[in-house]
Design a protein around this motif. Structure first.
Motif, PDB file in Angstrom:
ATOM      1  N   ASP A  66       0.867  -1.177   0.000  1.00 19.84           N
ATOM      2  CA  ASP A  66       0.000   0.000   0.000  1.00 19.84           C
ATOM      3  C   ASP A  66       0.897   1.218   0.000  1.00 19.84           C
ATOM      4  O   ASP A  66       1.660   1.427   0.933  1.00 19.84           O
ATOM      5  N   ILE A  67       0.786   2.024  -1.040  1.00 17.27           N
ATOM      6  CA  ILE A  67       1.656   3.205  -1.136  1.00 17.27           C
ATOM      7  C   ILE A  67       0.845   4.454  -0.844  1.00 17.27           C
ATOM      8  O   ILE A  67      -0.242   4.637  -1.376  1.00 17.27           O
ATOM      9  N   THR A  68       1.374   5.307   0.037  1.00 12.96           N
ATOM     10  CA  THR A  68       0.619   6.495   0.443  1.00 12.96           C
ATOM     11  C   THR A  68       1.317   7.782   0.013  1.00 12.96           C
ATOM     12  O   THR A  68       0.937   8.864   0.406  1.00 12.96           O
ATOM     13  N   ARG A  69       2.395   7.649  -0.781  1.00 15.62           N
ATOM     14  CA  ARG A  69       3.075   8.844  -1.301  1.00 15.62           C
ATOM     15  C   ARG A  69       3.548   8.525  -2.711  1.00 15.62           C
ATOM     16  O   ARG A  69       3.371   7.402  -3.181  1.00 15.62           O
ATOM     17  N   GLU A  70       4.135   9.516  -3.376  1.00 21.45           N
ATOM     18  CA  GLU A  70       4.605   9.264  -4.736  1.00 21.45           C
ATOM     19  C   GLU A  70       5.829   8.329  -4.674  1.00 21.45           C
ATOM     20  O   GLU A  70       6.673   8.477  -3.793  1.00 21.45           O
ATOM     21  N   PRO A  71       5.934   7.356  -5.596  1.00 24.07           N
ATOM     22  CA  PRO A  71       6.964   6.317  -5.472  1.00 24.07           C
ATOM     23  C   PRO A  71       8.396   6.838  -5.648  1.00 24.07           C
ATOM     24  O   PRO A  71       8.651   7.730  -6.444  1.00 24.07           O
ATOM     25  N   GLU A  72       9.292   6.229  -4.872  1.00 20.74           N
ATOM     26  CA  GLU A  72      10.707   6.583  -4.935  1.00 20.74           C
ATOM     27  C   GLU A  72      11.497   5.386  -5.451  1.00 20.74           C
ATOM     28  O   GLU A  72      11.027   4.248  -5.402  1.00 20.74           O
ATOM     29  N   VAL A  73      12.727   5.673  -5.893  1.00 18.41           N
ATOM     30  CA  VAL A  73      13.594   4.638  -6.462  1.00 18.41           C
ATOM     31  C   VAL A  73      13.692   3.428  -5.534  1.00 18.41           C
ATOM     32  O   VAL A  73      13.503   2.282  -5.947  1.00 18.41           O
ATOM     33  N   ILE A  74      13.945   3.695  -4.263  1.00 20.34           N
ATOM     34  CA  ILE A  74      14.162   2.604  -3.307  1.00 20.34           C
ATOM     35  C   ILE A  74      12.917   1.733  -3.163  1.00 20.34           C
ATOM     36  O   ILE A  74      13.005   0.507  -3.008  1.00 20.34           O
ATOM     37  N   ASP A  75      11.737   2.362  -3.240  1.00 15.75           N
ATOM     38  CA  ASP A  75      10.481   1.602  -3.126  1.00 15.75           C
ATOM     39  C   ASP A  75      10.376   0.576  -4.250  1.00 15.75           C
ATOM     40  O   ASP A  75      10.074  -0.599  -4.027  1.00 15.75           O
ATOM     41  N   ILE A  76      10.600   1.045  -5.463  1.00 18.66           N
ATOM     42  CA  ILE A  76      10.458   0.155  -6.627  1.00 18.66           C
ATOM     43  C   ILE A  76      11.504  -0.953  -6.556  1.00 18.66           C
ATOM     44  O   ILE A  76      11.207  -2.131  -6.782  1.00 18.66           O
ATOM     45  N   ASP A  77      12.747  -0.584  -6.209  1.00 18.87           N
ATOM     46  CA  ASP A  77      13.819  -1.588  -6.134  1.00 18.87           C
ATOM     47  C   ASP A  77      13.482  -2.667  -5.114  1.00 18.87           C
ATOM     48  O   ASP A  77      13.625  -3.855  -5.375  1.00 18.87           O
ATOM     49  N   GLU A  78      13.029  -2.238  -3.936  1.00 17.67           N
ATOM     50  CA  GLU A  78      12.778  -3.215  -2.867  1.00 17.67           C
ATOM     51  C   GLU A  78      11.607  -4.130  -3.192  1.00 17.67           C
ATOM     52  O   GLU A  78      11.682  -5.343  -3.007  1.00 17.67           O
ATOM     53  N   VAL A  79      10.507  -3.543  -3.662  1.00 18.22           N
ATOM     54  CA  VAL A  79       9.322  -4.377  -3.911  1.00 18.22           C
ATOM     55  C   VAL A  79       9.576  -5.315  -5.096  1.00 18.22           C
ATOM     56  O   VAL A  79       9.223  -6.497  -5.048  1.00 18.22           O
ATOM     57  N   ALA A  80      10.213  -4.796  -6.164  1.00 17.15           N
ATOM     58  CA  ALA A  80      10.498  -5.668  -7.320  1.00 17.15           C
ATOM     59  C   ALA A  80      11.422  -6.811  -6.900  1.00 17.15           C
ATOM     60  O   ALA A  80      11.205  -7.968  -7.292  1.00 17.15           O
ATOM     61  N   ALA A  81      12.424  -6.510  -6.081  1.00 20.60           N
ATOM     62  CA  ALA A  81      13.349  -7.567  -5.629  1.00 20.60           C
ATOM     63  C   ALA A  81      12.601  -8.598  -4.796  1.00 20.60           C
ATOM     64  O   ALA A  81      12.840  -9.806  -4.926  1.00 20.60           O
ATOM     65  N   ALA A  82      11.677  -8.149  -3.952  1.00 19.28           N
ATOM     66  CA  ALA A  82      10.911  -9.081  -3.107  1.00 19.28           C
ATOM     67  C   ALA A  82      10.034  -9.991  -3.969  1.00 19.28           C
ATOM     68  O   ALA A  82       9.934 -11.191  -3.715  1.00 19.28           O
ATOM     69  N   VAL A  83       9.431  -9.424  -5.006  1.00 18.29           N
ATOM     70  CA  VAL A  83       8.580 -10.239  -5.893  1.00 18.29           C
ATOM     71  C   VAL A  83       9.431 -11.320  -6.566  1.00 18.29           C
ATOM     72  O   VAL A  83       9.054 -12.494  -6.615  1.00 18.29           O
ATOM     73  N   VAL A  84      10.612 -10.920  -7.048  1.00 18.99           N
ATOM     74  CA  VAL A  84      11.491 -11.880  -7.726  1.00 18.99           C
ATOM     75  C   VAL A  84      11.959 -12.964  -6.742  1.00 18.99           C
ATOM     76  O   VAL A  84      11.955 -14.157  -7.058  1.00 18.99           O
ATOM     77  N   ARG A  85      12.314 -12.506  -5.524  1.00 14.98           N
ATOM     78  CA  ARG A  85      12.791 -13.443  -4.498  1.00 14.98           C
ATOM     79  C   ARG A  85      11.727 -14.487  -4.158  1.00 14.98           C
ATOM     80  O   ARG A  85      12.020 -15.669  -3.988  1.00 14.98           O
ATOM     81  N   ASN A  86      10.485 -14.043  -4.067  1.00 16.52           N
ATOM     82  CA  ASN A  86       9.401 -14.961  -3.711  1.00 16.52           C
ATOM     83  C   ASN A  86       8.960 -15.852  -4.870  1.00 16.52           C
ATOM     84  O   ASN A  86       8.138 -16.736  -4.699  1.00 16.52           O
ATOM     85  N   GLY A  87       9.477 -15.569  -6.049  1.00 10.22           N
ATOM     86  CA  GLY A  87       9.172 -16.413  -7.201  1.00 10.22           C
ATOM     87  C   GLY A  87       8.030 -15.891  -8.042  1.00 10.22           C
ATOM     88  O   GLY A  87       6.915 -15.758  -7.551  1.00 10.22           O
ATOM     89  N   VAL A  88       8.346 -15.571  -9.288  1.00 11.99           N
ATOM     90  CA  VAL A  88       7.306 -15.120 -10.221  1.00 11.99           C
ATOM     91  C   VAL A  88       6.787 -16.353 -10.953  1.00 11.99           C
ATOM     92  O   VAL A  88       7.564 -17.152 -11.453  1.00 11.99           O
ATOM     93  N   LYS A  89       5.459 -16.506 -10.959  1.00 16.84           N
ATOM     94  CA  LYS A  89       4.869 -17.683 -11.593  1.00 16.84           C
ATOM     95  C   LYS A  89       4.215 -17.299 -12.925  1.00 16.84           C
ATOM     96  O   LYS A  89       3.815 -16.151 -13.126  1.00 16.84           O
ATOM     97  N   GLU A  90       4.077 -18.261 -13.774  1.00 20.32           N
ATOM     98  CA  GLU A  90       3.298 -18.100 -15.007  1.00 20.32           C
ATOM     99  C   GLU A  90       1.884 -17.655 -14.610  1.00 20.32           C
ATOM    100  O   GLU A  90       1.300 -18.221 -13.688  1.00 20.32           O
ATOM    101  N   GLY A  91       1.365 -16.641 -15.238  1.00 23.15           N
ATOM    102  CA  GLY A  91       0.010 -16.185 -14.901  1.00 23.15           C
ATOM    103  C   GLY A  91      -0.014 -15.081 -13.849  1.00 23.15           C
ATOM    104  O   GLY A  91      -1.079 -14.645 -13.428  1.00 23.15           O
ATOM    105  N   ASP A  92       1.172 -14.610 -13.426  1.00 22.54           N
ATOM    106  CA  ASP A  92       1.208 -13.481 -12.479  1.00 22.54           C
ATOM    107  C   ASP A  92       0.947 -12.171 -13.217  1.00 22.54           C
ATOM    108  O   ASP A  92       1.410 -11.989 -14.351  1.00 22.54           O
ATOM    109  N   PHE A  93       0.244 -11.292 -12.581  1.00 22.83           N
ATOM    110  CA  PHE A  93       0.038  -9.954 -13.140  1.00 22.83           C
ATOM    111  C   PHE A  93      -0.143  -8.977 -11.993  1.00 22.83           C
ATOM    112  O   PHE A  93      -0.294  -9.374 -10.841  1.00 22.83           O
ATOM    113  N   LEU A  94      -0.107  -7.683 -12.308  1.00 22.65           N
ATOM    114  CA  LEU A  94      -0.236  -6.636 -11.294  1.00 22.65           C
ATOM    115  C   LEU A  94      -1.637  -6.052 -11.322  1.00 22.65           C
ATOM    116  O   LEU A  94      -2.197  -5.879 -12.404  1.00 22.65           O
ATOM    117  N   ILE A  95      -2.177  -5.760 -10.139  1.00 22.88           N
ATOM    118  CA  ILE A  95      -3.429  -5.002 -10.062  1.00 22.88           C
ATOM    119  C   ILE A  95      -3.115  -3.723  -9.286  1.00 22.88           C
ATOM    120  O   ILE A  95      -2.581  -3.792  -8.181  1.00 22.88           O
TER     121      ILE A  95
END
Ligand code: ZN
Length: 395
Positions: A66-95
């Motif tokens: 849940d983001i409550t301010r305009e996104p910063e570099v560190i936010d995108i880096d951390e969340v994208a890394a966490a998604v990759v770490r947890n494993g991206v599956k076929e059929g994943d998408f963003l809402i």
């Protein structure tokens, strides 16, 4: 004549259509990674209805952030890394369910998850990065705006900030357009008046700037006229933005503003913007002014700067805004500016930059940071000396 047009693959627009989210999401995949951004919608029955629709469609939903301010570099880096770490599956998408910040965040994460050839999203940002590009298709994105403003649901960029070093730049790729867009204007009813005001003025600024941009095309200009008509026609002689601010449950006004915002996104993605957006980014970085508010304050200033260069266009806007067939060109141009200023006054947008917390010593840095993609679309060039004088005179 020659132009390219990029739009989302599917746009679903209509009051109450949030209940269709499950079906639409199923179109995109099986597991929706969700970025939320609306404080007022949290715990709201409208959000429960959407979650139930997703469950009925037998889709998995993972709350990413849940983001409550305009996104910063560190936010995108951390969340994208966490998604990759947890494993991206076929059929994943963003809402994305929120304002421009949530939608931009989802678009940036979707791109960064599949493009791991940089160290940080910063490497991909315009003007400040290493010039890396999005080579692989991002994860699909379903964008559901809960404000009527940025049009991010229909654009190909995500605006990412950093405060050390200070910049506010775009991650941009034609592959970043959301795949499916669900615009339910009823979702904007719970927006606080200040958000309705600032985001609505952002949409109007985008329509005006896209209309007069040097990269405008016959297609985008038509879209801009339609968006501005939605705001200025058919609301009892008052612009829809004023009604939406003063009477938050006015359905016609909310529909008009959501429609205008969507059209502003389609236009700007294909025509670029201008000076108000150039300076707004700099105000965000150096004075932490939120995007919509910065655009609202800058719009009349930018209109005045450009009015002699594209006088026909501003005369047309004066007639469109007023609904009157003003014959005298100068009078029509003045009318476009007067009406814009009157709207700002009525909905509580300040007139001077100092009221946004801008200090005189910040002006040189603001001038430097105003340069970039938006400024390049402005109908005429404004050099540093002129921009400095202009900003100082509006302090
Ligand atoms: Zn904007």
């Amino acid at each position: 004549m020659r132009y390219d047009i990029l739009t989302p693959r599917k746009i679903v627009f209509g009051w109450g259509r949030r209940t269709e989210i499950g079906e639409l999401a199923r179109w995109l995949g099986r597991r929706g990674l969700t970025v939320g951004g609306s404080k007022t919608l949290k715990g709201h029955p409208m959000l429960d209805v959407m979650k139930a629709s997703i469950r009925r469609a037998e889709l998995e939903m993972v709350d990413l952030w849940d983001i409550t301010r305009e996104p910063e570099v560190i936010d995108i880096d951390e969340v994208a890394a966490a998604v990759v770490r947890n494993g991206v599956k076929e059929g994943d998408f963003l809402i994305a369910i929120g304002g421009g910040a949530a939608i931009d965040t989802a678009k940036a994460i979707a791109a960064m998850v599949t493009n791991r050839h940089g160290d940080s999203v910063q490497d991909f940002l315009e003007g400040v990065g290493r010039g890396l590009t999005i080579e692989n298709a991002p994860l699909p994105v379903l964008a559901i705006p809960t404000t009527a403003g940025t049009g991010s649901e229909a654009t190909k960029n995500a605006v990412i900030s950093s405060y050390d070093p200070p910049f506010k730049k775009s991650l941009r790729s034609e592959r970043m357009l959301p795949d499916v867009v669900l615009v339910d204007p009823e979702l904007t009813v719970s927006c606080p008046a200040s958000v309705t005001a600032a985001s609505g003025m952002d949409a109007i600024t985008q329509l005006v700037e896209s209309f007069v941009s040097i990269r405008a095309t016959p297609f985008t200009r038509k879209i801009c006229r339609r968006g501005l008509r939605a705001v200025f026609e058919g609301h009892g002689g008052e612009p829809a933005i004023v009604r939406a601010v003063e009477q938050p449950t006015d359905r016609r006004a909310r529909e008009a503003m959501s429609h205008a915002a969507l059209l502003s996104g389609i236009a700007l993605a294909n025509s670029g913007l201008g000076m108000a957006h150039g300076v707004a980014a700099a105000l965000g970085v150096h004075a932490r002014v939120r995007h919509g508010l910065a655009c609202a304050v800058m719009l009349p200033i930018a209109m005045k700067v450009n009015q002699d260069t594209v006088s026909n266009d501003f005369a047309e806007l004066g007639r469109l805004f007023s609904g009157r067939d003003i014959r005298d060109e100068d009078e029509a141009i003045e009318t476009s500016l007067d009406i814009t200023q009157r709207i700002n006054e009525r909905i509580g947008i300040p007139r001077r930059l100092s009221e946004l917390g801008v200090l005189p010593e910040q002006i040189p840095a603001i001038v430097r940071s105003s340069r970039g993609n938006s400024m390049n679309g402005n109908p005429r060039e404004i050099d540093d000396a002129e921009l400095t004088a202009l900003l100082e005179s509006h302090l």
